[in-house]
Design a protein around this motif. Structure first.
Motif, short mmCIF file in Angstrom:
data_model
loop_
_atom_site.label_atom_id
_atom_site.label_comp_id
_atom_site.label_asym_id
_atom_site.label_seq_id
_atom_site.Cartn_x
_atom_site.Cartn_y
_atom_site.Cartn_z
N MET A 75 0.83 -1.20 0.00
CA MET A 75 0.00 0.00 0.00
C MET A 75 0.87 1.26 0.00
SD MET A 75 -2.94 -1.21 2.68
CE MET A 75 -3.92 0.25 2.63
N ILE A 76 1.92 1.25 0.78
CA ILE A 76 2.83 2.40 0.84
C ILE A 76 3.51 2.59 -0.51
CG2 ILE A 76 4.96 3.28 1.87
CD1 ILE A 76 4.02 2.03 4.52
N ASP A 77 3.97 1.49 -1.11
CA ASP A 77 4.62 1.59 -2.42
C ASP A 77 3.65 2.13 -3.46
OD1 ASP A 77 7.01 0.68 -1.41
OD2 ASP A 77 6.69 -1.41 -2.03
N ASP A 78 2.41 1.66 -3.41
CA ASP A 78 1.40 2.15 -4.35
C ASP A 78 1.14 3.64 -4.14
OD1 ASP A 78 1.19 -0.38 -5.40
OD2 ASP A 78 -0.67 -0.89 -4.33
N MET A 79 1.10 4.04 -2.87
CA MET A 79 0.88 5.44 -2.57
C MET A 79 2.05 6.30 -3.06
SD MET A 79 -0.41 7.26 0.95
CE MET A 79 1.03 6.89 1.90
N VAL A 80 3.27 5.80 -2.93
CA VAL A 80 4.44 6.53 -3.41
C VAL A 80 4.37 6.68 -4.93
CG1 VAL A 80 6.95 6.36 -3.72
CG2 VAL A 80 5.95 5.94 -1.48
N VAL A 81 3.99 5.61 -5.63
CA VAL A 81 3.84 5.68 -7.09
C VAL A 81 2.78 6.70 -7.47
CG1 VAL A 81 3.07 4.39 -9.11
CG2 VAL A 81 4.68 3.34 -7.52
N ASN A 82 1.66 6.68 -6.76
CA ASN A 82 0.58 7.63 -7.02
C ASN A 82 1.04 9.07 -6.77
OD1 ASN A 82 -1.97 8.62 -7.59
ND2 ASN A 82 -2.71 8.31 -5.52
N LEU A 83 1.78 9.28 -5.70
CA LEU A 83 2.28 10.63 -5.40
C LEU A 83 3.27 11.11 -6.46
CD1 LEU A 83 2.74 10.42 -1.53
CD2 LEU A 83 1.03 11.74 -2.79
N LYS A 84 4.08 10.18 -6.98
CA LYS A 84 5.02 10.56 -8.04
C LYS A 84 4.27 10.97 -9.30
CE LYS A 84 9.07 7.98 -6.58
NZ LYS A 84 10.02 6.90 -6.90
N LYS A 85 3.18 10.25 -9.63
CA LYS A 85 2.37 10.62 -10.80
C LYS A 85 1.75 12.00 -10.59
CE LYS A 85 1.08 5.97 -12.27
NZ LYS A 85 -0.03 5.00 -12.35
N GLU A 86 1.23 12.22 -9.39
CA GLU A 86 0.63 13.52 -9.10
C GLU A 86 1.67 14.62 -9.18
OE1 GLU A 86 -1.32 13.31 -5.33
OE2 GLU A 86 -2.90 11.98 -6.07
N GLN A 87 2.89 14.34 -8.71
CA GLN A 87 3.97 15.33 -8.76
C GLN A 87 4.33 15.66 -10.20
OE1 GLN A 87 5.31 16.95 -6.07
NE2 GLN A 87 6.26 18.23 -7.63
N GLN A 88 4.35 14.64 -11.06
CA GLN A 88 4.64 14.89 -12.47
C GLN A 88 3.57 15.79 -13.09
OE1 GLN A 88 4.98 10.95 -14.09
NE2 GLN A 88 7.15 10.75 -13.55
N GLY A 89 2.32 15.52 -12.74
CA GLY A 89 1.23 16.36 -13.22
C GLY A 89 1.36 17.79 -12.71
N ASP A 90 1.72 17.91 -11.44
CA ASP A 90 1.90 19.24 -10.85
C ASP A 90 3.06 19.97 -11.52
OD1 ASP A 90 -0.19 18.71 -9.15
OD2 ASP A 90 1.06 18.30 -7.39
N ASP A 91 4.15 19.25 -11.79
CA ASP A 91 5.30 19.86 -12.45
C ASP A 91 4.94 20.35 -13.85
OD1 ASP A 91 6.82 19.35 -10.22
OD2 ASP A 91 7.81 17.57 -11.05
N LYS A 94 2.87 23.41 -13.52
CA LYS A 94 3.72 24.54 -13.13
C LYS A 94 4.48 25.09 -14.34
CE LYS A 94 7.48 25.85 -10.07
NZ LYS A 94 8.51 25.40 -9.16
N GLU A 95 5.03 24.21 -15.17
CA GLU A 95 5.73 24.66 -16.38
C GLU A 95 4.78 25.42 -17.30
OE1 GLU A 95 7.80 21.50 -18.40
OE2 GLU A 95 8.72 20.80 -16.54
N TYR A 96 3.57 24.90 -17.46
CA TYR A 96 2.58 25.57 -18.30
C TYR A 96 2.27 26.96 -17.74
CZ TYR A 96 -1.97 26.76 -20.24
OH TYR A 96 -3.01 27.42 -20.82
N CYS A 97 2.06 27.03 -16.44
CA CYS A 97 1.73 28.32 -15.82
C CYS A 97 2.88 29.31 -15.96
CB CYS A 97 1.37 28.13 -14.34
SG CYS A 97 -0.22 27.31 -14.09
N GLU A 98 4.11 28.83 -15.77
CA GLU A 98 5.26 29.72 -15.92
C GLU A 98 5.37 30.23 -17.35
OE1 GLU A 98 8.50 27.36 -14.45
OE2 GLU A 98 8.14 27.95 -12.37
N ALA A 99 5.10 29.35 -18.32
CA ALA A 99 5.14 29.77 -19.73
C ALA A 99 4.06 30.82 -19.99
CB ALA A 99 4.96 28.57 -20.65
N GLN A 100 2.87 30.61 -19.42
CA GLN A 100 1.79 31.58 -19.59
C GLN A 100 2.13 32.91 -18.93
OE1 GLN A 100 -1.08 31.31 -21.44
NE2 GLN A 100 -0.05 29.48 -22.18
#
Length: 159
Positions: A75-91, A94-100
């Motif tokens: 469960m912890i490993d799955d949560m870490v994978v999920n958090l990494k995906k969310e972080q990639q989406g957030d990144d 963020k890049e899109y917003c900075e470009a805008q």
């Protein structure tokens, strides 16, 4: 779990917790129930702070009487994978917003430059208008003087 322990952040945290270089670690005999209760206490604190349903679920699994941590580790490993995906989406967001922001800033600077140029043109035109008004007044005065001199010349011819 091994990935988390081998991470650079975990090493830095480990280094910070040691009081000095001369300290040594002593392994004590630890029972799995004490480890479970300690992990449960930490999870409850984290769950209360973050209000995360995943942490509540892990804490619920820890409270169970299962002897192994395999499900919890998964469960912890799955949560870490999920958090990494969310972080990639957030990144990416963020890049899109900075470009805008950059694009909008460039547009703003262009508009400010255009406004400045327009203000300069307006002030130059106002100066030209004033000059033309002065020239027009001088020409009108010249026409009046000429009319007056024509009237006087006509008077002299008649007399």
């Amino acid at each position: 779990t091994v990935k988390v322990l081998n991470d650079d952040d975990a090493l830095e945290l480990f280094k910070k917790t040691l009081p000095s270089a001369g300290s040594s670690l002593v392994q004590l005999k630890v029972r799995s129930t004490s480890q479970q209760s300690r992990a449960l206490k930490i999870l409850r604190g984290a769950a209360a702070a973050s209000k995360s349903p995943e942490l509540d679920l892990i804490a619920l699994a820890l409270r169970g009487k299962a002897p192994g941590f395999e499900k919890i580790v998964k469960m912890i490993d799955d949560m870490v994978v999920n958090l990494k995906k969310e972080q990639q989406g957030d990144d990416a967001k963020k890049e899109y917003c900075e470009a805008q922001f950059d694009e909008t800033d460039d547009k703003r600077k262009g508009l400010e430059l255009s406004i400045s140029d327009s203000e300069k043109a307006i002030s130059e035109m106002e100066g030209s208008i004033e000059t033309l008004k002065e020239e027009l007044a001088a020409l009108e005065a010249g026409i009046k003087a000429l009319d007056k001199s024509v009237a006087e010349a006509t008077e002299q011819r008649k007399a």
